[in-house]
Design a protein around this motif. Structure first.
Motif, PDB file in Angstrom:
ATOM      1  N   VAL A 109       0.877  -1.190   0.000  1.00 14.24           N
ATOM      2  CA  VAL A 109       0.000   0.000   0.000  1.00 14.24           C
ATOM      3  C   VAL A 109       0.908   1.231   0.000  1.00 14.24           C
ATOM      4  CG1 VAL A 109      -1.734   1.333   1.264  1.00 14.24           C
ATOM      5  CG2 VAL A 109      -1.876  -1.146   1.193  1.00 14.24           C
ATOM      6  N   CYS A 110       0.667   2.134  -0.970  1.00 19.75           N
ATOM      7  CA  CYS A 110       1.448   3.353  -1.076  1.00 19.75           C
ATOM      8  C   CYS A 110       1.199   4.233   0.135  1.00 19.75           C
ATOM      9  CB  CYS A 110       1.091   4.103  -2.348  1.00 19.75           C
ATOM     10  SG  CYS A 110       2.047   5.641  -2.601  1.00 19.75           S
ATOM     11  N   THR A 111       2.283   4.803   0.658  1.00 26.13           N
ATOM     12  CA  THR A 111       2.137   5.649   1.836  1.00 26.13           C
ATOM     13  C   THR A 111       1.660   7.057   1.483  1.00 26.13           C
ATOM     14  OG1 THR A 111       4.487   6.171   1.657  1.00 26.13           O
ATOM     15  CG2 THR A 111       3.841   4.401   3.186  1.00 26.13           C
ATOM     16  N   HIS A 112       1.518   7.329   0.158  1.00 32.24           N
ATOM     17  CA  HIS A 112       0.964   8.639  -0.231  1.00 32.24           C
ATOM     18  C   HIS A 112      -0.539   8.673   0.002  1.00 32.24           C
ATOM     19  CE1 HIS A 112      -0.128  11.670  -3.576  1.00 32.24           C
ATOM     20  NE2 HIS A 112       0.118  12.321  -2.428  1.00 32.24           N
ATOM     21  N   LEU A 113      -1.279   7.992  -0.851  1.00 37.77           N
ATOM     22  CA  LEU A 113      -2.755   7.991  -0.723  1.00 37.77           C
ATOM     23  C   LEU A 113      -3.330   6.591  -0.731  1.00 37.77           C
ATOM     24  CD1 LEU A 113      -3.724  11.037  -3.005  1.00 37.77           C
ATOM     25  CD2 LEU A 113      -3.589  10.942  -0.531  1.00 37.77           C
ATOM     26  N   GLY A 114      -2.507   5.564  -0.631  1.00 35.32           N
ATOM     27  CA  GLY A 114      -3.033   4.214  -0.472  1.00 35.32           C
ATOM     28  C   GLY A 114      -3.163   3.393  -1.721  1.00 35.32           C
ATOM     29  N   LYS A 154       6.878   0.855  -7.897  1.00 37.24           N
ATOM     30  CA  LYS A 154       6.393   2.085  -8.523  1.00 37.24           C
ATOM     31  C   LYS A 154       4.893   2.212  -8.319  1.00 37.24           C
ATOM     32  CE  LYS A 154       7.271   5.749 -11.127  1.00 37.24           C
ATOM     33  NZ  LYS A 154       8.193   6.793 -10.659  1.00 37.24           N
ATOM     34  N   CYS A 155       4.517   3.389  -7.777  1.00 41.52           N
ATOM     35  CA  CYS A 155       3.075   3.629  -7.562  1.00 41.52           C
ATOM     36  C   CYS A 155       2.482   4.167  -8.843  1.00 41.52           C
ATOM     37  CB  CYS A 155       2.887   4.618  -6.420  1.00 41.52           C
ATOM     38  SG  CYS A 155       1.114   4.923  -6.061  1.00 41.52           S
ATOM     39  N   PRO A 156       1.413   3.568  -9.338  1.00 41.63           N
ATOM     40  CA  PRO A 156       0.811   4.035 -10.594  1.00 41.63           C
ATOM     41  C   PRO A 156      -0.023   5.305 -10.439  1.00 41.63           C
ATOM     42  CG  PRO A 156      -0.450   2.203  -9.753  1.00 41.63           C
ATOM     43  CD  PRO A 156       0.726   2.375  -8.820  1.00 41.63           C
ATOM     44  N   CYS A 157      -0.292   5.667  -9.231  1.00 40.33           N
ATOM     45  CA  CYS A 157      -1.197   6.822  -9.040  1.00 40.33           C
ATOM     46  C   CYS A 157      -0.424   8.137  -9.206  1.00 40.33           C
ATOM     47  CB  CYS A 157      -1.828   6.771  -7.667  1.00 40.33           C
ATOM     48  SG  CYS A 157      -2.949   5.347  -7.443  1.00 40.33           S
ATOM     49  N   HIS A 158       0.590   8.347  -8.470  1.00 33.98           N
ATOM     50  CA  HIS A 158       1.259   9.642  -8.498  1.00 33.98           C
ATOM     51  C   HIS A 158       2.765   9.495  -8.743  1.00 33.98           C
ATOM     52  CE1 HIS A 158      -2.355  10.013  -5.910  1.00 33.98           C
ATOM     53  NE2 HIS A 158      -2.580  11.056  -6.765  1.00 33.98           N
ATOM     54  N   GLY A 159       3.187   8.294  -9.017  1.00 37.40           N
ATOM     55  CA  GLY A 159       4.598   8.107  -9.404  1.00 37.40           C
ATOM     56  C   GLY A 159       5.588   7.947  -8.262  1.00 37.40           C
ATOM     57  N   SER A 160       5.124   7.657  -7.105  1.00 43.90           N
ATOM     58  CA  SER A 160       6.076   7.455  -6.005  1.00 43.90           C
ATOM     59  C   SER A 160       6.889   6.182  -6.251  1.00 43.90           C
ATOM     60  CB  SER A 160       5.329   7.360  -4.670  1.00 43.90           C
ATOM     61  OG  SER A 160       4.674   8.585  -4.389  1.00 43.90           O
ATOM     62  N   GLY A 161       8.133   6.198  -5.859  1.00 38.16           N
ATOM     63  CA  GLY A 161       8.998   5.037  -6.050  1.00 38.16           C
ATOM     64  C   GLY A 161       9.615   4.618  -4.731  1.00 38.16           C
TER      65      GLY A 161
HETATM   66 FE1  FES Z   1       1.288   6.419  -4.499  1.00 35.84          FE
HETATM   67 FE2  FES Z   1       0.270   8.856  -4.620  1.00 35.84          FE
HETATM   68  S1  FES Z   1      -0.564   7.063  -3.967  1.00 35.84           S
HETATM   69  S2  FES Z   1       2.142   8.147  -5.188  1.00 35.84           S
END
Ligand code: FES
Length: 412
Positions: free
Chosen positions: A334-339, A352-359
């Protein structure tokens, strides 16, 4: 030749009581006693039987009708009692005429014609009757007696007719109109009696009794008036009481107030049942928090196992890149940005997060994108059978220094 008297003179003489003179002679030529005897003399002469009147004993045979009539006119013994009236009405019979009567009785009747030498005419008979002489006197004298007898006989006859119907001959032999009328009246009365008897037989006795008596059950007591009489009527008529009860129940059920309250109560009951069902669910949706993932030897070094990502939401990583030790740990996917769920890119060796590009690196440390902190670890232990157990109920965060905890990893 003497003058013939006129009709007026004859009538005048008749009114005065004298006898007419049919022969045209004067009163001196024909005495009144000879032409028209007095009624008293006639009455005395009529009952006296003539010496020449034939009798059944003298003739040796029954009398004929003519002989009976002649004997009756002559006042003979052979005349029937009913013939007394004609004999009284007939002109008096003289001794000469009475002598000729047995031979020719009908011709001997006009006895007054003997002095005239011919039968009396109608005018002469009328004059003789008006003057009271001849055969008319007894008839006139007898009329009052008959008339007096009639009023006394009529009530008796009427009473007899009412008491018992008059006996009539057979219908074919009836010739008198009065008898025919009486026969018709008796036939109609008989038919009326027959019809009345049939109606009485056809009417059932129960219907007669019901028509006469009044049913007590039909009298219903008025609501709200509990009088003793009404109570007694209600106890004696259970059918009427049940009918009254059902009628009152129907009225209550059909009232709008009852319908509103019944609807409200039904709604409350349904809501309470639904709340009870909600408070006691019969299915537990949460999966178990611990899972066995197998032996440590099943995982390759510097490799990310994605077999449990879809079902359990974590990766199993064996790597030496975090602290230089060959350890096995479980990273939450689970991405720590928005899940959002990141993807493992084996060619680039990163998540790689597909939502906002976090790596994130293979160790889980974030290095690009909006993710503010590293990925989280689950608790991992080794079971008695040597298999690795992942407990998702407990997490470990790197920024908090929890990754140094021995529960956050196992030695490979
Ligand atoms: Fe992963 Fe925003 S949720 S980068």
């Amino acid at each position: 030749m003497a003058k013939r008297p006129s009709v007026k003179e004859i009538l005048e003489l008749a009114r005065k009581g004298g006898a007419a003179q049919p022969s045209g002679g004067s009163a001196e030529e024909v005495p009144a006693e000879e032409s028209a005897p007095e009624p008293a003399a006639a009455m005395e002469a009529a009952p006296a039987p003539a010496a020449d009147v034939p009798t059944p004993s003298s003739l040796g045979r029954p009398l004929t009708l003519k002989e009976k009539l002649a004997a009756a006119r002559a006042g003979g013994a052979g005349a029937p009692p009913a013939a007394a009236k004609p004999a009284a009405a007939a002109p008096p019979v003289t001794e000469e005429a009475g002598a000729e009567a047995p031979a020719e009785a009908p011709r001997a009747v006009p006895a007054p014609a003997a002095p005239l030498g011919r039968p009396m005419t109608l005018k002469e008979k009328l004059a003789a009757a008006r003057s009271g002489g001849g055969g008319a006197a007894p008839a006139a004298g007898a009329k009052p007696a008959a008339g007096a007898a009639k009023p006394a006989a009529k009530p008796a006859a009427a009473a007899g007719a009412k008491a018992a119907p008059r006996a009539l001959p057979p219908l074919e032999k009836i010739t008198d109109p009065k008898d025919l009328a009486e026969a018709a009246r008796q036939t109609a009365a008989k038919k009326e009696k027959e019809v009345a008897a049939k109606l009485a037989e056809a009417t059932p006795p129960k219907a007669k009794a019901a028509s006469k008596e009044v049913k007590p059950s039909t009298v219903l007591p008025k609501p709200g008036r509990a009088t003793p009489g009404a109570t007694a009527a209600a106890t004696t008529a259970p059918v009427s009481r049940r009918r009254q009860f059902f009628k009152a129940a129907a009225e209550v059920c059909l009232s709008w107030l009852f319908i509103a309250w019944a609807t409200f109560a039904a709604g409350c009951a349904i809501f309470t049942a639904m709340m009870g069902r909600f408070m006691f669910p019969n299915v537990l949706a949460e999966p178990p928090s611990t899972i066995k993932i197998g032996l440590p030897s099943n995982f390759d070094p510097e490799d990310v196992n994605e077999r449990f990502k879809a079902e359990w939401g974590f990766w199993v990583v064996r790597s030496t890149r975090y602290n230089g030790q060959d350890i096995i740990y479980a990273l939450q996917s689970v991405c720590t940005h928005l899940g959002c769920p990141p993807n493992w890119l084996a060619g680039e060796q990163k998540f790689k997060c597909p939502c906002h590009g976090s790596g994130f690196y293979i160790s889980g440390i974030n290095f690009e994108g909006p993710a503010p902190r590293p990925l989280e670890r689950f608790k991992v232990t080794v079971a008695d059978d040597g298999q690795i157990i992942v407990d998702k109920s407990q997490k470990f965060q790197q920024e908090l220094g929890q990754w140094s905890d021995t529960d956050s990893y196992i030695q490979a």
